[in-house]
Motif scaffolding. Structure first.
Motif, PDB file in Angstrom:
ATOM      1  N   VAL A  40       0.887  -1.176  -0.029  1.00 20.23           N
ATOM      2  CA  VAL A  40       0.025   0.097  -0.088  1.00 20.23           C
ATOM      3  C   VAL A  40       0.946   1.270   0.057  1.00 20.23           C
ATOM      4  CG1 VAL A  40      -1.724   1.586   1.578  1.00 20.23           C
ATOM      5  CG2 VAL A  40      -1.925  -0.941   0.933  1.00 20.23           C
ATOM      6  N   LEU A  41       1.763   1.241   0.858  1.00 20.40           N
ATOM      7  CA  LEU A  41       2.765   2.302   0.970  1.00 20.40           C
ATOM      8  C   LEU A  41       3.446   2.403  -0.571  1.00 20.40           C
ATOM      9  CD1 LEU A  41       4.112   4.493   2.603  1.00 20.40           C
ATOM     10  CD2 LEU A  41       5.876   2.956   3.089  1.00 20.40           C
ATOM     11  N   VAL A  42       4.045   1.501  -1.039  1.00 20.72           N
ATOM     12  CA  VAL A  42       4.884   1.689  -2.399  1.00 20.72           C
ATOM     13  C   VAL A  42       3.708   1.995  -3.217  1.00 20.72           C
ATOM     14  CG1 VAL A  42       5.803   0.214  -4.378  1.00 20.72           C
ATOM     15  CG2 VAL A  42       6.474  -0.016  -1.951  1.00 20.72           C
ATOM     16  N   LEU A  43       2.556   1.811  -3.272  1.00 18.98           N
ATOM     17  CA  LEU A  43       1.638   2.031  -4.425  1.00 18.98           C
ATOM     18  C   LEU A  43       1.201   3.640  -4.295  1.00 18.98           C
ATOM     19  CD1 LEU A  43      -0.555   1.083  -6.719  1.00 18.98           C
ATOM     20  CD2 LEU A  43      -2.008   0.800  -4.756  1.00 18.98           C
ATOM     21  N   ALA A  44       1.052   3.727  -2.812  1.00 16.83           N
ATOM     22  CA  ALA A  44       0.713   5.564  -2.863  1.00 16.83           C
ATOM     23  C   ALA A  44       2.019   6.349  -3.166  1.00 16.83           C
ATOM     24  CB  ALA A  44       0.595   5.813  -1.165  1.00 16.83           C
ATOM     25  N   VAL A  45       3.022   6.121  -3.057  1.00 16.03           N
ATOM     26  CA  VAL A  45       4.285   6.940  -3.462  1.00 16.03           C
ATOM     27  C   VAL A  45       4.442   6.878  -4.956  1.00 16.03           C
ATOM     28  CG1 VAL A  45       6.839   6.745  -3.487  1.00 16.03           C
ATOM     29  CG2 VAL A  45       5.642   6.286  -1.553  1.00 16.03           C
ATOM     30  N   TRP A  46       4.004   5.692  -5.599  1.00 13.85           N
ATOM     31  CA  TRP A  46       4.279   5.500  -6.872  1.00 13.85           C
ATOM     32  C   TRP A  46       2.783   6.503  -7.634  1.00 13.85           C
ATOM     33  CZ3 TRP A  46       0.027   3.694 -10.224  1.00 13.85           C
ATOM     34  CH2 TRP A  46       0.035   3.621 -11.649  1.00 13.85           C
ATOM     35  N   ALA A  47       1.674   6.350  -7.052  1.00 13.09           N
ATOM     36  CA  ALA A  47       0.523   7.299  -7.498  1.00 13.09           C
ATOM     37  C   ALA A  47       0.900   8.939  -7.411  1.00 13.09           C
ATOM     38  CB  ALA A  47      -0.559   6.796  -6.870  1.00 13.09           C
ATOM     39  N   VAL A  48       1.518   9.338  -6.347  1.00  9.90           N
ATOM     40  CA  VAL A  48       1.954  10.597  -6.014  1.00  9.90           C
ATOM     41  C   VAL A  48       2.885  11.128  -7.242  1.00  9.90           C
ATOM     42  CG1 VAL A  48       2.836  12.153  -4.536  1.00  9.90           C
ATOM     43  CG2 VAL A  48       1.030  10.697  -3.647  1.00  9.90           C
ATOM     44  N   THR A  49       3.868  10.249  -7.332  1.00  8.41           N
ATOM     45  CA  THR A  49       4.812  10.463  -8.426  1.00  8.41           C
ATOM     46  C   THR A  49       4.075  10.722  -9.740  1.00  8.41           C
ATOM     47  OG1 THR A  49       6.608   9.293  -7.055  1.00  8.41           O
ATOM     48  CG2 THR A  49       7.032   9.660  -9.235  1.00  8.41           C
ATOM     49  N   ARG A  50       3.351   9.717 -10.140  1.00 11.20           N
ATOM     50  CA  ARG A  50       2.777   9.800 -11.327  1.00 11.20           C
ATOM     51  C   ARG A  50       1.820  10.970 -11.673  1.00 11.20           C
ATOM     52  NH1 ARG A  50       2.345   5.922 -15.641  1.00 11.20           N
ATOM     53  NH2 ARG A  50       0.316   6.103 -16.732  1.00 11.20           N
ATOM     54  N   VAL A  51       1.246  11.326 -10.560  1.00 16.18           N
ATOM     55  CA  VAL A  51       0.162  12.678 -10.816  1.00 16.18           C
ATOM     56  C   VAL A  51       1.072  13.874 -10.666  1.00 16.18           C
ATOM     57  CG1 VAL A  51      -1.652  13.705  -9.391  1.00 16.18           C
ATOM     58  CG2 VAL A  51      -1.918  11.214  -9.577  1.00 16.18           C
ATOM     59  N   SER A  52       2.019  13.844  -9.898  1.00 11.55           N
ATOM     60  CA  SER A  52       2.848  15.231  -9.969  1.00 11.55           C
ATOM     61  C   SER A  52       3.480  15.275 -11.402  1.00 11.55           C
ATOM     62  CB  SER A  52       3.810  15.328  -8.901  1.00 11.55           C
ATOM     63  OG  SER A  52       4.852  14.185  -8.904  1.00 11.55           O
ATOM     64  N   ARG A  53       4.154  14.209 -12.334  1.00  9.26           N
ATOM     65  CA  ARG A  53       4.594  14.503 -13.197  1.00  9.26           C
ATOM     66  C   ARG A  53       3.584  14.700 -14.362  1.00  9.26           C
ATOM     67  NH1 ARG A  53       8.618   9.189 -13.093  1.00  9.26           N
ATOM     68  NH2 ARG A  53      10.373   9.986 -11.885  1.00  9.26           N
ATOM     69  N   ALA A  54       2.285  13.825 -14.270  1.00  7.10           N
ATOM     70  CA  ALA A  54       1.332  14.425 -15.124  1.00  7.10           C
ATOM     71  C   ALA A  54       1.064  15.738 -15.181  1.00  7.10           C
ATOM     72  CB  ALA A  54       0.326  13.496 -14.964  1.00  7.10           C
ATOM     73  N   LEU A  55       0.802  16.245 -13.904  1.00  9.75           N
ATOM     74  CA  LEU A  55       0.417  17.729 -13.757  1.00  9.75           C
ATOM     75  C   LEU A  55       1.432  18.788 -14.186  1.00  9.75           C
ATOM     76  CD1 LEU A  55      -1.235  17.921 -10.273  1.00  9.75           C
ATOM     77  CD2 LEU A  55      -2.132  18.164 -12.494  1.00  9.75           C
ATOM     78  N   GLU A  56       2.768  18.336 -14.108  1.00  4.86           N
ATOM     79  CA  GLU A  56       4.016  19.137 -14.411  1.00  4.86           C
ATOM     80  C   GLU A  56       3.984  19.082 -16.168  1.00  4.86           C
ATOM     81  OE1 GLU A  56       8.754  18.957 -14.538  1.00  4.86           O
ATOM     82  OE2 GLU A  56       7.576  18.529 -12.670  1.00  4.86           O
ATOM     83  N   ALA A  57       3.633  18.025 -16.724  1.00  7.15           N
ATOM     84  CA  ALA A  57       3.888  17.657 -18.149  1.00  7.15           C
ATOM     85  C   ALA A  57       2.551  18.646 -18.711  1.00  7.15           C
ATOM     86  CB  ALA A  57       3.565  16.440 -18.526  1.00  7.15           C
TER      87      ALA A  57
END
Length: 99
Positions: free
Chosen positions: A32-49
């Motif tokens: 669950v922790l790994v999935l949360a970190v992955w999701a936050v990273t993916r969303v932040s990269r998508a918003l930046e792009a």
């Protein structure tokens, strides 16, 4: 050894099948922790792009003037007058003096 007759060496809460359950729950929360970190990273990269760089560069007055002249929005006389104003040079008197 035990106070109650129904208690024996195998009846405490961490015996038998309880060990695998504790291991499973540990792995579950790590996942669950790994999935949360992955999701936050993916969303932040998508918003930046999507939104581009944080602070876009504005073009200078000289760049705007050059662009307008190249696009034909102003003529050569207007370009020369505006360029002189931007650079602080007057045709008749030379460099502009500060009051």
């Amino acid at each position: 050894m035990y106070n109650r007759p129904w208690q024996d060496a195998w009846s405490d809460h961490m015996s038998g099948g309880d060990w695998w359950w504790m291991g499973f729950m540990t792995l579950f929360w790590i996942a669950v922790l790994v999935l949360a970190v992955w999701a936050v990273t993916r969303v932040s990269r998508a918003l930046e792009a999507h939104h581009g760089p944080a602070a876009p560069q504005r073009e200078s007055a000289r760049e705007t003037l050059d662009r307008r002249y190249v696009e034909g929005q102003i003529d050569a006389v207007t370009y020369a007058e505006m360029r002189a104003r931007i650079e602080g040079v007057h045709r008749d008197t030379g460099p502009k003096e500060d009051p």
